[in-house]
Design a protein around this motif. Structure first.
Motif, PDB file in Angstrom:
ATOM      1  N   SER A  45       0.835  -1.196   0.000  1.00 19.61           N
ATOM      2  CA  SER A  45       0.000   0.000   0.000  1.00 19.61           C
ATOM      3  C   SER A  45       0.879   1.258   0.000  1.00 19.61           C
ATOM      4  O   SER A  45       0.654   2.212  -0.753  1.00 19.61           O
ATOM      5  N   LEU A  46       1.895   1.223   0.850  1.00 16.20           N
ATOM      6  CA  LEU A  46       2.838   2.347   0.968  1.00 16.20           C
ATOM      7  C   LEU A  46       3.557   2.596  -0.356  1.00 16.20           C
ATOM      8  O   LEU A  46       3.663   3.738  -0.824  1.00 16.20           O
ATOM      9  N   ALA A  47       4.042   1.521  -0.963  1.00 12.68           N
ATOM     10  CA  ALA A  47       4.814   1.666  -2.197  1.00 12.68           C
ATOM     11  C   ALA A  47       3.920   2.137  -3.346  1.00 12.68           C
ATOM     12  O   ALA A  47       4.307   2.995  -4.139  1.00 12.68           O
ATOM     13  N   LEU A  48       2.706   1.587  -3.430  1.00 10.41           N
ATOM     14  CA  LEU A  48       1.809   2.006  -4.515  1.00 10.41           C
ATOM     15  C   LEU A  48       1.486   3.492  -4.375  1.00 10.41           C
ATOM     16  O   LEU A  48       1.494   4.240  -5.363  1.00 10.41           O
ATOM     17  N   ALA A  49       1.201   3.927  -3.140  1.00  9.59           N
ATOM     18  CA  ALA A  49       0.882   5.341  -2.926  1.00  9.59           C
ATOM     19  C   ALA A  49       2.092   6.208  -3.250  1.00  9.59           C
ATOM     20  O   ALA A  49       1.979   7.235  -3.930  1.00  9.59           O
ATOM     21  N   ARG A  50       3.272   5.786  -2.790  1.00 10.34           N
ATOM     22  CA  ARG A  50       4.484   6.578  -2.980  1.00 10.34           C
ATOM     23  C   ARG A  50       4.791   6.803  -4.463  1.00 10.34           C
ATOM     24  O   ARG A  50       5.249   7.866  -4.865  1.00 10.34           O
ATOM     25  N   PHE A  51       4.554   5.774  -5.285  1.00  5.49           N
ATOM     26  CA  PHE A  51       4.950   5.855  -6.697  1.00  5.49           C
ATOM     27  C   PHE A  51       3.744   6.064  -7.610  1.00  5.49           C
ATOM     28  O   PHE A  51       3.846   5.924  -8.819  1.00  5.49           O
ATOM     29  N   ASP A  52       2.586   6.374  -7.005  1.00 13.65           N
ATOM     30  CA  ASP A  52       1.396   6.683  -7.792  1.00 13.65           C
ATOM     31  C   ASP A  52       1.056   5.525  -8.740  1.00 13.65           C
ATOM     32  O   ASP A  52       0.713   5.732  -9.902  1.00 13.65           O
ATOM     33  N   ALA A  53       1.177   4.307  -8.234  1.00 11.07           N
ATOM     34  CA  ALA A  53       0.910   3.111  -9.034  1.00 11.07           C
ATOM     35  C   ALA A  53      -0.436   2.527  -8.614  1.00 11.07           C
ATOM     36  O   ALA A  53      -0.809   2.579  -7.442  1.00 11.07           O
ATOM     37  N   ARG A  54      -1.175   1.999  -9.550  1.00 16.81           N
ATOM     38  CA  ARG A  54      -2.471   1.397  -9.258  1.00 16.81           C
ATOM     39  C   ARG A  54      -2.424  -0.096  -9.536  1.00 16.81           C
ATOM     40  O   ARG A  54      -1.728  -0.559 -10.438  1.00 16.81           O
ATOM     41  N   LEU A  55      -3.214  -0.825  -8.757  1.00 16.58           N
ATOM     42  CA  LEU A  55      -3.271  -2.275  -8.926  1.00 16.58           C
ATOM     43  C   LEU A  55      -4.212  -2.620 -10.082  1.00 16.58           C
ATOM     44  O   LEU A  55      -5.346  -2.151 -10.136  1.00 16.58           O
ATOM     45  N   ILE A  56      -3.726  -3.455 -10.999  1.00 15.38           N
ATOM     46  CA  ILE A  56      -4.513  -3.837 -12.176  1.00 15.38           C
ATOM     47  C   ILE A  56      -5.129  -5.221 -11.998  1.00 15.38           C
ATOM     48  O   ILE A  56      -6.202  -5.521 -12.509  1.00 15.38           O
ATOM     49  N   GLY A  57      -4.464  -6.099 -11.270  1.00 18.02           N
ATOM     50  CA  GLY A  57      -4.964  -7.457 -11.076  1.00 18.02           C
ATOM     51  C   GLY A  57      -3.852  -8.341 -10.568  1.00 18.02           C
ATOM     52  O   GLY A  57      -2.867  -7.855 -10.011  1.00 18.02           O
ATOM     53  N   GLY A  58      -4.024  -9.662 -10.750  1.00 17.86           N
ATOM     54  CA  GLY A  58      -2.994 -10.585 -10.300  1.00 17.86           C
ATOM     55  C   GLY A  58      -3.559 -11.958 -10.035  1.00 17.86           C
ATOM     56  O   GLY A  58      -4.579 -12.348 -10.605  1.00 17.86           O
ATOM     57  N   ASP A  59      -2.880 -12.689  -9.175  1.00 17.14           N
ATOM     58  CA  ASP A  59      -3.286 -14.052  -8.865  1.00 17.14           C
ATOM     59  C   ASP A  59      -2.716 -14.391  -7.488  1.00 17.14           C
ATOM     60  O   ASP A  59      -1.615 -13.984  -7.148  1.00 17.14           O
ATOM     61  N   THR A  60      -3.508 -15.119  -6.673  1.00 17.33           N
ATOM     62  CA  THR A  60      -2.973 -15.614  -5.400  1.00 17.33           C
ATOM     63  C   THR A  60      -2.970 -17.131  -5.427  1.00 17.33           C
ATOM     64  O   THR A  60      -3.841 -17.751  -6.038  1.00 17.33           O
ATOM     65  N   VAL A  61      -1.968 -17.722  -4.788  1.00 13.50           N
ATOM     66  CA  VAL A  61      -1.850 -19.177  -4.742  1.00 13.50           C
ATOM     67  C   VAL A  61      -1.463 -19.608  -3.330  1.00 13.50           C
ATOM     68  O   VAL A  61      -1.043 -18.786  -2.519  1.00 13.50           O
ATOM     69  N   SER A  62      -1.621 -20.906  -3.054  1.00 14.55           N
ATOM     70  CA  SER A  62      -1.052 -21.474  -1.835  1.00 14.55           C
ATOM     71  C   SER A  62       0.271 -22.102  -2.210  1.00 14.55           C
ATOM     72  O   SER A  62       0.412 -22.632  -3.308  1.00 14.55           O
ATOM     73  N   LEU A  63       1.214 -22.079  -1.286  1.00 15.03           N
ATOM     74  CA  LEU A  63       2.572 -22.481  -1.619  1.00 15.03           C
ATOM     75  C   LEU A  63       3.285 -22.968  -0.379  1.00 15.03           C
ATOM     76  O   LEU A  63       3.278 -22.315   0.649  1.00 15.03           O
ATOM     77  N   ARG A  64       3.877 -24.174  -0.452  1.00 13.48           N
ATOM     78  CA  ARG A  64       4.833 -24.598   0.575  1.00 13.48           C
ATOM     79  C   ARG A  64       6.209 -24.410   0.002  1.00 13.48           C
ATOM     80  O   ARG A  64       6.409 -24.695  -1.171  1.00 13.48           O
ATOM     81  N   GLY A  65       7.140 -23.979   0.830  1.00 17.08           N
ATOM     82  CA  GLY A  65       8.485 -23.739   0.320  1.00 17.08           C
ATOM     83  C   GLY A  65       8.757 -22.251   0.315  1.00 17.08           C
ATOM     84  O   GLY A  65       7.942 -21.468   0.791  1.00 17.08           O
ATOM     85  N   PRO A  66       9.917 -21.845  -0.209  1.00 17.66           N
ATOM     86  CA  PRO A  66      10.266 -20.420  -0.190  1.00 17.66           C
ATOM     87  C   PRO A  66       9.230 -19.594  -0.946  1.00 17.66           C
ATOM     88  O   PRO A  66       8.681 -20.030  -1.948  1.00 17.66           O
ATOM     89  N   ARG A  67       8.960 -18.403  -0.437  1.00 18.08           N
ATOM     90  CA  ARG A  67       8.028 -17.500  -1.112  1.00 18.08           C
ATOM     91  C   ARG A  67       8.571 -17.091  -2.474  1.00 18.08           C
ATOM     92  O   ARG A  67       9.752 -16.783  -2.616  1.00 18.08           O
ATOM     93  N   VAL A  68       7.701 -17.076  -3.453  1.00 18.32           N
ATOM     94  CA  VAL A  68       8.033 -16.639  -4.810  1.00 18.32           C
ATOM     95  C   VAL A  68       7.028 -15.565  -5.186  1.00 18.32           C
ATOM     96  O   VAL A  68       5.833 -15.849  -5.280  1.00 18.32           O
TER      97      VAL A  68
END
Lengths: 301, 301
Positions: free
Chosen positions: A98-121
């Motif tokens: 939230s902080l970074a998007l506000a700081r750089f005037d960037a808006r969220l367009i979309g994405g994807d969430t997943v479940s994951l075991r192991g190192p975060r990617v």
């Protein structure tokens, strides 16, 4: 944190109008020609497991926007691919995002969430508009090589983040890099070639020279170190070589005709000539190339 | 496989002109308004560790292009975020990627490669152009609900891929889904609402109804099962419920006024009315909703 909770939190961030309130499988971007860049950060490779999650979010945004900066683009928005983990991490990540998007005037367009075991990617894809979009291959023989800001702070900061001693300001240079969006915007229309310094000044300068079919010579004494870096690591040849081969600076590296002064604060550190390869010197004379010019496995494309 | 070898192999695939030969940190897309979608596949979650790597590549491309199909878009190109693993896997993945890109006339725009320990995490981002871009929230009271193709093949195929008995054709419906790009192109200008069936017919129909502020009623007997699916799993109520709650079909689900016949082969399976929620019936009467309407954690946005 459940997926529904995470997406609800994302909906409270600045959303791109084409995101349809994150209610659909796709988004629409209608902003003219787009600059597109994507970077994946892997836990244990591109960030440390003990790095604060908010700083990881910041870095994920900043490293991508640094690529837009090198094209002189305005930020149109970002896509986020996120592995849901434990709630505390997710919440802290969202705060940093939230902080970074506000700081750089960037808006969220979309994405994807997943479940994951192991190192975060974590993957972020950034879109920029209205870019002059200089390439890295446009340098010409005789051009001067310039770089914004100071070099090597993030390299020293990484050592501090891993448990070493040193000031917070350097550690934060590693954790919360500042993409040079304003400088990139001013530089893009006038440079012959431009890219960001993500893997190290030497390796990135060598890449620009190679892409342009030229040789590049760098004056190591000209490379600007910050006062904090000089206080911690000194400024002898070894310290300067360490700085010039450390990654994560996210400064802008660019080629300009020798008689042109850049429109933003920057330091002239070398020149391009006919030929191939990288040469280094300082006041004491030529310097043999170090075995490692930078971080070779980050941010390839 | 090294990063340099991998990128060299990518350069032999069809490249988008804005990719600059994959020599730069960013790409430029100049194709008018763009539809953008992204999906992440996680080993052990979205695909099986024993799935052939070429099929994983195919599925990664196909699931994203299915989202473009639901918008009636032409394929502009894709970004790939790839974790370099063992060489045999990487080579087989590249073969499948090459096949899928050629099959769907998709070009590579760029991406990022990383090193990764732990389950593979693969992200693809797809761009489409010239889309009528119907949303899922546009269904109107009185509209009929239609779906292309047959439902439940991939669900049976998953059981076969996990070691069950059954024909290869069903297993391949799971491993190599076919995005309905041609059908989506014809449907997009005439439908009130459209989305792909990625998580299951019932859950996706319920999502369309919810997004449109309507109730939806589905005639389970109308849902078309393939001959192979009927031969393996039968076609009684239990078999039909299993099919309608299995994911990975990648058929197109759409809403049309009741008097309109779709311009492509499809089956009318229900209708929208004022109200809220999902109702099910068959010739024997109303059917209580199953506890699980589909795969709840896949492909959220």
């Amino acid at each position: 944190m459940t997926e529904a909770e995470f997406i609800a939190a994302l909906r409270r961030m600045p959303l791109h109008p084409g995101a349809h309130g994150l209610m659909d499988d796709s988004a629409v971007i209608d902003a003219g020609p787009l600059v597109v860049t994507t970077d994946t950060l892997v836990e244990g490779v591109h960030f440390l497991p003990q790095d604060p999650p908010g700083d990881v979010a910041w870095k994920l945004v900043a490293t991508n926007l640094s690529d837009l900066a090198a094209k002189g683009a305005l930020v149109e928005g970002v896509l986020l691919n996120y592995p849901l983990g434990d709630s505390a991490w997710d919440h802290a990540f969202l705060d940093g995002l939230s902080l970074a998007l506000a700081r750089f005037d960037a808006r969220l367009i979309g994405g994807d969430t997943v479940s994951l075991r192991g190192p975060r990617v974590l993957t972020l894809t950034a879109f920029g508009r209205e870019a002059a979009a200089p390439v890295r291959s446009g340098a010409r023989a005789g051009d001067a090589l310039w770089v914004t800001g100071t070099i090597g702070d993030a390299g020293l900061g990484l050592a501090i983040a891993m448990g070493g001693t040193g000031p917070e300001a350097l550690r934060d240079a590693y954790r919360r890099p500042q993409p040079r969006l304003t400088e990139g915007r001013a530089l893009a229309p006038v440079v012959h070639a431009m890219m960001d310094v993500s893997d190290g000044l030497l390796i990135d300068a060598a890449r620009m020279a190679q892409a342009s079919g030229l040789a590049v010579t760098i004056d190591l004494d000209a490379v600007r170190l910050s006062p904090a870096a000089r206080a911690l690591g000194g400024e002898d040849r070894a310290a300067r070589l360490a700085a010039a081969t450390a990654g994560d600076d996210y400064e802008l590296l660019f080629a300009l005709p020798p008689d042109v002064t850049p429109p933003v604060a920057a330091t002239r550190v070398g020149r391009f000539d006919a030929g191939a390869g990288l040469s280094l010197f300082d006041t004491a004379g030529p310097i043999p190339l170090p075995p490692r010019l930078g971080f070779e496995h980050a941010a390839p494309r």
